[in-house]
Enzyme design. Structure first.
Site, PDB file in Angstrom:
ATOM      1  N   PRO A 377       0.827  -1.205   0.000  1.00  0.00           N
ATOM      2  CA  PRO A 377       0.000   0.000   0.000  1.00  0.00           C
ATOM      3  C   PRO A 377       0.862   1.255   0.000  1.00  0.00           C
ATOM      4  O   PRO A 377       1.886   1.308   0.680  1.00  0.00           O
ATOM      5  CB  PRO A 377      -0.796  -0.108   1.304  1.00  0.00           C
ATOM      6  CG  PRO A 377       0.001  -1.023   2.185  1.00  0.00           C
ATOM      7  CD  PRO A 377       0.851  -1.878   1.296  1.00  0.00           C
ATOM      8  N   SER A 379       0.476   5.759   0.025  1.00  0.00           N
ATOM      9  CA  SER A 379      -0.319   6.694   0.811  1.00  0.00           C
ATOM     10  C   SER A 379      -1.649   6.918   0.089  1.00  0.00           C
ATOM     11  O   SER A 379      -1.813   6.527  -1.064  1.00  0.00           O
ATOM     12  CB  SER A 379       0.416   8.017   0.954  1.00  0.00           C
ATOM     13  OG  SER A 379       0.492   8.632  -0.312  1.00  0.00           O
ATOM     14  N   HIS A 403       7.092  -2.987   2.952  1.00  0.00           N
ATOM     15  CA  HIS A 403       5.666  -3.168   3.233  1.00  0.00           C
ATOM     16  C   HIS A 403       4.827  -1.943   2.906  1.00  0.00           C
ATOM     17  O   HIS A 403       3.618  -1.959   3.057  1.00  0.00           O
ATOM     18  CB  HIS A 403       5.444  -3.561   4.679  1.00  0.00           C
ATOM     19  CG  HIS A 403       5.393  -2.399   5.634  1.00  0.00           C
ATOM     20  ND1 HIS A 403       6.363  -1.440   5.689  1.00  0.00           N
ATOM     21  CD2 HIS A 403       4.467  -2.052   6.551  1.00  0.00           C
ATOM     22  CE1 HIS A 403       6.036  -0.556   6.613  1.00  0.00           C
ATOM     23  NE2 HIS A 403       4.893  -0.880   7.153  1.00  0.00           N
ATOM     24  N   GLY A 406       6.475   4.083   3.614  1.00  0.00           N
ATOM     25  CA  GLY A 406       7.328   4.519   4.715  1.00  0.00           C
ATOM     26  C   GLY A 406       7.057   5.957   5.070  1.00  0.00           C
ATOM     27  O   GLY A 406       7.044   6.845   4.206  1.00  0.00           O
ATOM     28  N   LYS A 479     -11.232   5.519   6.390  1.00  0.00           N
ATOM     29  CA  LYS A 479     -10.234   5.494   7.460  1.00  0.00           C
ATOM     30  C   LYS A 479     -10.888   5.528   8.831  1.00  0.00           C
ATOM     31  O   LYS A 479     -11.970   6.035   8.988  1.00  0.00           O
ATOM     32  CB  LYS A 479      -9.335   6.725   7.368  1.00  0.00           C
ATOM     33  CG  LYS A 479      -8.537   6.815   6.121  1.00  0.00           C
ATOM     34  CD  LYS A 479      -7.423   7.792   6.253  1.00  0.00           C
ATOM     35  CE  LYS A 479      -6.735   7.766   7.574  1.00  0.00           C
ATOM     36  NZ  LYS A 479      -6.318   6.493   8.067  1.00  0.00           N
TER      37      LYS A 479
END
Lengths: 480, 136
Positions: A377, A379, A403, A406, A479
């Protein structure tokens, strides 16, 4: 401020910090990064943390830092460390509070053109049907006995109890459940904290994103994964909720007290560990596996509610099939060839994804010819990626890659001078609808708070750890 | 009294107190106010809090983990916190508040755990201060 750390370039994508015995390091640190990413990494404590990881007793091979590495607590996020199964340690900090935080990618039978005009209806429906669970509980009601079954059988329990389709569990890492999970090693508190939260998204960086496949980079692999340009997919990012958090808290406290008995001293108490073979180590691993199974069950529950929401908007015939589900925070027993010898190790992946190459027996048969899907994923305003594992990961990184993008900015820095409504409007202008339970949730996860995901992916692709398959663009974000 | 500290991925706070007991009380409130809206919490019920540790640092981490469990496990919203007894290795007290009502005590951030990352407890002539980072 971070101390001055000497990095040697092995090649343009690999950098080494040599073992410094005066700091207690037992091995080197190897960082995978471009020069631009390296300059960003140097701004926080992540390299120092990777050096601290190199002090863990029984560490095998280097302490590894992926290009999305950023400062965590104890372990850096984006860190990988393998310890010898018979002589090494297990560190709950090397897994983290959110045990088996991970992502699952769902492909749909819908195309971008038919979904785009109804995006607002869809996002509102998904927001209603998939609970964030930050304020209360979710829709999956289970008693204590059923929770123990979930802890033992993970996603499989959910499928058998009406929260999924037959093939769902097969297409998750480890089949959606790790063996040797022991609910008796999970405290009553962890169970109480987690039980009402099954099937909920959580908050922080957890999200659910409706996306479309923007570019295909590897046609045969994309075909194997059932992905085509313009197709609507959904990426779900969540973990083991309060149950996993409490397991980590419990065992961190226990190991902090027990370390002295094993004569282990470490530069950072958050790295607290005991030998894998110790009672504390064995109990932690049995509890961690149970929490990991809870996380797979949790993401399975989310998929179930997501299907309902899509079908309410687009009709009962709408297909949503699981492409794959990977964990980001886990410690797993795996076997690697090291200096010509097969060795059993415990691979700690703290913010890192397993990336097994074609032919590996732990990949579902349908994908075995092309490699394991690696889901990264980005952002909420940029992109996410689907990769496949490559042989380099087996040789160099204990079958692991990055992953995510960052983090670059702290949450407070991300909020500073920004208005949630303004951010929401800007994203809408780019065709991305955002719905969040909290105002801060939007601000803290703004695209500017993250590194450039494309550059991170470029590093692992060029280093031969994984290969690009597809780039996904967001259209709607939910979210906590 | 407390202030928020920055961290790339997480969040922290610096709490102060004239005494060690007050430091533990303030730290508890800092954690609660990061996790939920506390303006509308009525201190009508009590929740017992107790923790032990093998030194002051682990005592504070374990105490705050108790407070976190009260919020996220027992689902009790704290408004005030009082330390009744504290030593180097044990602390006990009570939280005043009420059962969490998602409508009135909205979640701000889901705090996953209390970390030892750069944990610092300092005694000075003015009293005590502690830096604590939380995983969110």
């Amino acid at each position: 401020m971070p101390r001055e750390i000497r990095l040697e370039a092995i090649d343009p994508l690999r950098h080494r910090i040599r073992r410094d015995e005066s700091l207690g390091m037992r091995t080197d640190v190897v960082v995978y990064a471009s020069q631009a990413i390296l300059d960003q990494i140097r701004k926080d404590l992540s390299l120092e943390q990777a050096m601290n990881v190199a002090t863990l007793p029984g560490i095998v091979g280097p302490s590894l830092a992926m290009p999305d590495i950023h400062q965590g607590y104890g372990f850096p996020i984006g860190g990988v460390a393998a310890t010898d199964l018979s002589t090494g340690v297990v560190s709950p900090g090397g897994v983290g509070f959110d045990i088996n935080c991970g992502v699952r990618l769902v492909r749909t039978s819908l195309a971008e053109a038919e979904v785009r005009p109804r995006m607002r209806d869809l996002i509102n429906q998904v927001f209603r049907d998939v609970p964030c669970g930050t304020g209360g509980s979710g829709f999956v009601k289970i008693d204590e006995k059923q929770l123990d079954e979930v802890l033992e059988r993970g996603a499989r329990w959910m499928v058998e109890n009406g929260y999924g389709e037959e093939r769902d569990a097969e297409f998750a890492e480890a089949g959606g459940a790790l063996d040797d999970a022991d609910p008796a090693c999970v405290s009553a508190r962890a169970k109480q904290r987690g039980r009402p939260q099954l099937g909920t998204l959580g908050s922080g960086n957890h999200f659910l994103e409706v996306q479309y496949v923007e570019q295909i980079h590897d046609q045969p692999a994309a075909r194997a994964f059932g992905l085509a340009a313009g197709q609507i997919v959904v990426l779900i990012h969540s973990g083991s909720r309060g149950l996993g958090h409490q397991v980590c808290t419990d065992y961190l406290a226990e190991m902090n007290g027990a370390m002295r008995r094993y004569n282990i001293t470490l530069p950072d108490r958050q790295l607290a560990c005991t030998p894998i073979s110790s009672p504390e180590g064995q109990n932690y691993l049995a509890a961690m596996r149970a929490a990991a199974n809870f996380a797979w069950a949790n993401r399975q529950g989310i998929l179930h509610f997501l299907r309902g929401a899509f079908r309410r908007i687009f009709g009962e015939a709408t297909r949503l099939d699981l492409v794959y589900d990977v964990c980001h925070n886990i410690a797993k027993h795996e076997r690697y060839e090291i200096d010509g010898q097969k060795r059993d190790v415990l691979v700690h992946r703290k913010g890192a994804t397993r990336a097994f190459p074609p032919g590996h027996l732990e990949i579902p048969e349908a994908y075995r010819g092309v490699g394991q899907p690696v889901l990264i994923p980005g952002s909420m305003g940029t992109a996410s990626w689907v990769l496949t594992g490559a042989d380099g990961a087996m040789r160099e990184t204990f079958g692991s890659v990055c992953h995510g993008a960052g983090r670059l900015l702290s949450r407070t820095a991300a909020r500073k001078g920004r208005d949630a409504r303004q951010v929401q409007k800007q994203l809408e202008e780019q065709g991305i609808l955002v719905k969040s339970e909290t105002r801060d949730g939007i601000l803290e996860e703004i695209p500017e708070a993250y590194k450039d995901v494309d550059e991170v992916i470029d590093v692992v692709h060029r280093a031969g750890l994984a290969r690009k398959v597809a780039r996904l663009r967001p259209m709607g974000v939910i979210k906590g | 009294m407390f202030e928020i500290l920055e961290h790339t991925a997480d969040i922290g706070f610096r709490a102060r107190g004239r005494t060690l007991a007050e430091l533990f009380e303030t730290s508890a409130l800092a954690l609660v106010s990061i996790a939920i809206e506390t303006d509308d919490v009525s201190p009508r019920a009590e929740y017992p809090l107790a923790a032990s540790g093998h030194d002051r640092e682990s005592l504070l981490v374990n105490w705050l983990s108790e407070v976190l469990y009260a919020i996220d496990g027992a689902r009790f919203a704290l408004r005030r916190c009082r330390v009744a007894e504290i030593s180097e290795t044990r602390v006990s007290g009570t939280g005043a508040g009420e059962p969490r009502d998602p409508a009135r005590h909205r979640a701000k951030l889901v705090v996953k755990g209390v970390t030892y990352h750069q944990l610092r407890i300092v005694e000075s002539p003015d009293g005590w201060s502690a830096d604590v980072f939380l995983d969110i």
